[in-house]
Design a protein around this motif. Structure first.
Motif, PDB file in Angstrom:
ATOM      1  N   HIS A  62      44.940  52.636  28.296  1.00 56.39           N
ATOM      2  CA  HIS A  62      46.091  52.052  28.840  1.00 56.39           C
ATOM      3  C   HIS A  62      47.303  52.315  27.781  1.00 56.39           C
ATOM      4  N   LYS A  91      52.815  40.317  34.137  1.00 53.29           N
ATOM      5  CA  LYS A  91      51.084  40.694  34.813  1.00 53.29           C
ATOM      6  C   LYS A  91      51.125  40.435  36.346  1.00 53.29           C
ATOM      7  N   ALA A 109      43.521  39.948  42.080  1.00 57.13           N
ATOM      8  CA  ALA A 109      42.776  41.186  41.680  1.00 57.13           C
ATOM      9  C   ALA A 109      44.753  40.662  40.172  1.00 57.13           C
ATOM     10  N   MET A 122      47.083  42.738  37.831  1.00 52.92           N
ATOM     11  CA  MET A 122      47.708  43.963  37.287  1.00 52.92           C
ATOM     12  C   MET A 122      49.043  44.086  36.736  1.00 52.92           C
ATOM     13  N   ASP A 123      48.357  45.326  35.652  1.00 50.75           N
ATOM     14  CA  ASP A 123      49.465  45.039  34.761  1.00 50.75           C
ATOM     15  C   ASP A 123      51.016  45.522  35.567  1.00 50.75           C
ATOM     16  N   GLY A 142      50.835  50.090  35.956  1.00 47.99           N
ATOM     17  CA  GLY A 142      49.805  50.092  37.304  1.00 47.99           C
ATOM     18  C   GLY A 142      48.903  49.846  37.511  1.00 47.99           C
ATOM     19  N   VAL A 143      47.930  49.689  37.276  1.00 48.56           N
ATOM     20  CA  VAL A 143      46.344  49.629  37.599  1.00 48.56           C
ATOM     21  C   VAL A 143      45.665  48.576  37.569  1.00 48.56           C
ATOM     22  N   THR A 144      44.685  47.842  38.658  1.00 48.42           N
ATOM     23  CA  THR A 144      44.333  46.328  38.058  1.00 48.42           C
ATOM     24  C   THR A 144      43.550  46.719  36.583  1.00 48.42           C
ATOM     25  N   GLU A 145      44.314  45.231  36.337  1.00 48.53           N
ATOM     26  CA  GLU A 145      43.473  44.770  34.722  1.00 48.53           C
ATOM     27  C   GLU A 145      42.403  43.676  34.991  1.00 48.53           C
ATOM     28  N   ILE A 157      52.075  44.500  43.312  1.00 47.10           N
ATOM     29  CA  ILE A 157      50.239  44.684  43.679  1.00 47.10           C
ATOM     30  C   ILE A 157      50.469  45.255  44.737  1.00 47.10           C
ATOM     31  N   LEU A 204      50.020  48.535  45.046  1.00 41.09           N
ATOM     32  CA  LEU A 204      49.157  49.153  44.952  1.00 41.09           C
ATOM     33  C   LEU A 204      47.909  48.474  45.740  1.00 41.09           C
ATOM     34  N   LEU A 225      38.245  51.772  41.861  1.00 39.80           N
ATOM     35  CA  LEU A 225      39.151  51.713  41.065  1.00 39.80           C
ATOM     36  C   LEU A 225      39.382  52.263  39.761  1.00 39.80           C
TER      37      LEU A 225
END
Length: 402
Positions: A114, A131, A166, A168-169, A173-176, A311, A314, A343
């Protein structure tokens, strides 16, 4: 000239991608979920590698996946596999091994990388913990999961679906955080499953309007930004800015303090204080935002909401570059397992792209990798400059063979 697979020093691209996942992480997930104990025919690592091969090579079916692995005979040892798993074995594993072990692998990978993949700041923002919340529906037939909407009038099957909710952070740039439900479940229920720490910022569209949850977040000092519903019932307590009568005005047109009713079982329990901001873009589109934060400048609130599009990009990136049109099993467990493998693959690509320091688009990078998944070439050099890395590898291989 000796066989290249035996004489060439190096690992295929897929093997180098898999190196990003430390074996200790897989072992940790296996121990927690006792994954190999309840399904011994296919060890967890072999299962994970097989599914990630299917994701990266964009296999639209289990047969295609297994036959593709068969074509890699002689190179499977580099992936840690003795042989390609049988289709029946892989099908049983997709049904019997819990998808939760793959969810844990994703979560542990995210914890590990992260800070590495996160940018220090976003353009135009002074906040640090943003987020983005949204959902995307993957269409399936109703025999798998119940769908939403009316039954079709003709003889066609009603489409069901799985809804991927989802968080996303925005900085990585990814799903948290992910939750998968039947498509008919309303988006706002997702909010009840979130546990953001104090001073987090959440941004989402007006489908997530739940005043009771907004009041809870306010007490916990969790800030949110969303759009106000057109039929919202509110009372204005103070007007701070009003430029609505100014000709050709753009940006923040109006800033107000308002209260809304927080109800429980139809009874008003409290009046929640919020900030209402009317914003007009340069294109002339009018937005009305609400937030429970009273200190950040109004222009920053508008910028935060503008970042909600991340998002959507994404979801588009995942759906276009990875196999989510066809599934490798009919059970809910198999479908969720495949989603988590997608993912994991997306996260691995973000990590590798950052390591390679490349300006290539995500789509271009994944396409090149897919075409050369079992090629023996240095991964980071290959991503950074494909032609240079390919010439370097093959010139070295030719010199070694002669």
């Amino acid at each position: 000239m000796r066989d290249k697979d035996k004489s060439f020093v190096g690992q295929p691209i897929l093997s180098q991608i898999l190196d990003v996942i430390h074996s200790s992480l897989i072992n940790k997930a296996n121990r927690k979920h006792q994954s190999n104990r309840y399904y011994k025919k296919l060890p967890l690592r072999t299962h994970l590698v097989s599914l990630l091969y299917g994701v990266f090579s964009y296999c639209n079916g289990l047969r295609e996946l297994c036959e593709g692995l068969l074509a890699c005979e002689g190179r499977l040892s580099h992936l840690g596999l003795d042989k390609a798993p049988a289709r029946s074995t892989l099908s049983d594993a997709n049904t019997n091994r819990s998808f939760l072990v793959f969810a844990m692998i994703y979560e542990e990978l995210l914890k590990q990388y992260h800070s590495f993949i996160s940018d220090s700041r976003l353009k135009g923002l002074s906040i640090r913990n943003l987020k983005v919340i949204d959902s995307s529906t993957i269409q399936l037939f109703s025999e798998i999961l119940r769908g939403v909407g009316r039954n079709p009038k003709d003889a066609s099957k009603k489409k069901g679906g799985i809804k991927v909710h989802a968080m996303m952070d925005a900085f990585s740039g990814v799903t948290e955080f992910v939750r998968m439900t039947e498509a008919r479940e309303h988006d706002r229920r997702f909010l009840y499953h979130l546990k953001p720490p104090a001073n987090s910022w959440l941004v989402f569209d007006k489908a997530y309007t739940v005043y009771q949850q907004f009041a809870k977040w306010t007490n916990e000092k969790v800030w949110f930004v969303t759009r106000m519903k057109h039929n919202a019932d509110y009372h204005v307590t103070k007007v701070l800015v009003d430029k609505t009568k100014k000709k050709n005005a753009t940006g923040v047109l109006k800033e107000q303090y308002i209260t809304v009713a927080v109800k429980q079982n139809g009874v008003v329990k409290q009046r929640l204080k919020l900030r209402r901001i009317t914003f007009k873009s340069k294109e002339g589109k009018l937005y009305v935002f609400i937030t429970n934060n009273f200190t950040l400048p109004a222009s920053q609130i508008a910028t935060i909401y503008k970042n909600r599009w991340m998002i959507e990009l994404l979801f588009k990136q995942i759906k276009q570059n990875f196999p989510l049109r066809y599934f490798w099993g009919n059970s809910t467990n198999a479908i969720k397992m495949q989603v988590y493998c997608v993912l994991i693959a997306q996260l691995l690509m973000v990590v590798i792209r950052k390591k390679a320091e490349t300006k290539k688009s995500f789509a271009n990078m994944i396409t090149v990798i897919r075409l050369h998944l079992m090629s023996y070439v240095e991964l980071l050099e290959f991503i950074k400059d494909t032609y240079k890395a390919w010439r370097k590898t093959h010139n070295a291989s030719f010199a070694f063979a002669t």
